[in-house]
Scaffold this active site. Sequence first.
Site, short mmCIF file in Angstrom:
data_model
loop_
_atom_site.label_atom_id
_atom_site.label_comp_id
_atom_site.label_asym_id
_atom_site.label_seq_id
_atom_site.Cartn_x
_atom_site.Cartn_y
_atom_site.Cartn_z
N GLU A 15 0.80 -1.23 0.00
CA GLU A 15 0.00 0.00 0.00
C GLU A 15 0.83 1.29 0.00
O GLU A 15 0.71 2.14 0.89
CB GLU A 15 -0.93 0.00 1.20
CG GLU A 15 -1.82 -1.21 1.25
CD GLU A 15 -2.95 -1.05 2.23
OE1 GLU A 15 -2.94 -0.15 3.06
OE2 GLU A 15 -3.87 -1.88 2.15
N GLU A 36 -5.32 -8.61 0.41
CA GLU A 36 -5.94 -8.34 1.70
C GLU A 36 -7.44 -8.07 1.53
O GLU A 36 -7.83 -7.41 0.58
CB GLU A 36 -5.35 -7.09 2.39
CG GLU A 36 -4.02 -7.29 3.06
CD GLU A 36 -3.51 -6.01 3.70
OE1 GLU A 36 -4.32 -5.20 4.19
OE2 GLU A 36 -2.28 -5.81 3.68
C1 GCO Z 1 -3.37 -1.62 5.66
C2 GCO Z 1 -2.42 -2.69 5.87
C3 GCO Z 1 -2.74 -3.60 7.01
C4 GCO Z 1 -3.94 -3.19 7.86
C5 GCO Z 1 -5.22 -3.75 7.27
C6 GCO Z 1 -6.43 -3.24 8.06
O1 GCO Z 1 -4.17 -1.69 4.74
O2 GCO Z 1 -3.27 -0.65 6.42
O3 GCO Z 1 -2.10 -3.45 4.75
O4 GCO Z 1 -1.56 -3.49 7.72
O5 GCO Z 1 -3.79 -3.69 9.15
O6 GCO Z 1 -5.37 -3.32 5.97
O7 GCO Z 1 -6.46 -1.86 8.00
#
Ligand code: GCO
Length: 464
Positions: free
Chosen positions: A196, A375
């Site tokens: 991200e 994710e």
């Molecule tokens: C993000 C990360 C994760 C988070 C998950 C929930 O998107 O911030 O990849 O580390 O914990 O997405 O927010």
Amino acid sequence: MKKKSILIIIPIVLFSLCSYGVELDLIKKKYNNESSKILHFPRNFKWCVATAAHQIEGGNENNDWWEWEHIRPSKIKNEENSGLATDHWNRVPEDTKLLNDLGVKQYRFSIEWSRIEPEEGVFNLEAINHYKNELNELRKYGIAPMVTLHHFTSPLWFAKMGGWSNADSPNKFLNFVKFVNQKLGKNIEQWITFNEPMVMIGGGYVTGVFPPGIKDWNQTILPLRNILIAHSLAYKELHKNKKALVGIAHHLRIMDAYNKFNPIECFMAKKLSLAFNWTFLNALKTGKISLYIPTKIEYVEEIPQLKDTQDFIGVNYYTRDLVKFNPLSKEPFTVVANNKSPASDLHWEIYPEGLYSILKEVNKKFKKLPIYITENGIADHSDSLRSNFLKTHLQKIYRAINEGINVQGYCHWSLIDNFEWAEGFTPRFGLYEVDYKSFKRTPRESALLYKEIIAKNGLFLEPK
Ligand code: GCO
């Protein structure tokens, strides 16, 4: 003649019903038979779960997030800090067994740069051996690793030299990648270079909720270009292994107008989506960085070495945002959650339709590349929402696959509860609940559902 034409018309009608978005499962339900009660995923579909080092390992004291967490007044909810997190560093065999209990085929986790290279140019063999052991544990159960090299955290020495604003940051990152690739590369086929990047840049340089806590749009340009360059250098290095698959885990969000009849909100929602969702992906396809947000930033640069440096599209999908326009306020545009819909403990709208839209958009823009959901999950401490969240989002993936979109795998976020960055430990994303006093892991109902889905390689169609 009549009979023949009817036989030709039926499949055309069926296909057109599909292509006009009628859920394939509705058609399957109509022709109800035993096998159609399960939405079968492709045979080699990679069921997976995801985690990140700093959020679960504990004791990651030598990186920028640890320092950030100890600034006062605190930047973290309830003045928390990652501390021992879930003590995963000392529980790799136990947690790998949880993966096997779930039956996952793949496990996405990250390697903590600050452990591997605690000082610039000094590489820690004990730390690299820890991850080598983690890979061996996974191999024992036939679970394929998907390794993230940078999941928000950087070593303190790197942060002190200006982090991703420093022109030499790509080469510093490459040194780390070379060491990891040399020591572990033969046991890893799928890599995520950055998790991200737009969230990291937005948090670190626009909203200030991530380190280094800057709030200046103009200071997003150097980190953006340096992270892209760092990715391209890592891509080249990792491809020394012919079988390597290298990509990025992109956070892709639906951005809609708060009022769909407000042309200004519609315009701005489109511009924000283009900037946040597609700047990075487009740059890795075309070699051209093009970032434009009206009244905020405009930046275009050609960097040929970026072109075609991703082997798959990693999609992190959670929710939808609404863009509100208030001409009287200091900040005329704000991004808000849709509070009229069911939402998570973090008030993120539960919006599975958004995942289907994102998959269609990714497929349209990057047709040739396979897609991995890297994710998808929900903050849900009571586990009252997670099972339905899983089913509804997987049904959208199923529909996309049945329309020819090449989704290869699904990583649920997350295996266990963990440290949720600026939100601290309150949000519970785990399929397994963690007792932060005893570090006991307890499967939630949703973990049993996910286990069943994996075992069946599909999900039951519920009678409506
Ligand atoms: C993000 C990360 C994760 C988070 C998950 C929930 O998107 O911030 O990849 O580390 O914990 O997405 O927010």
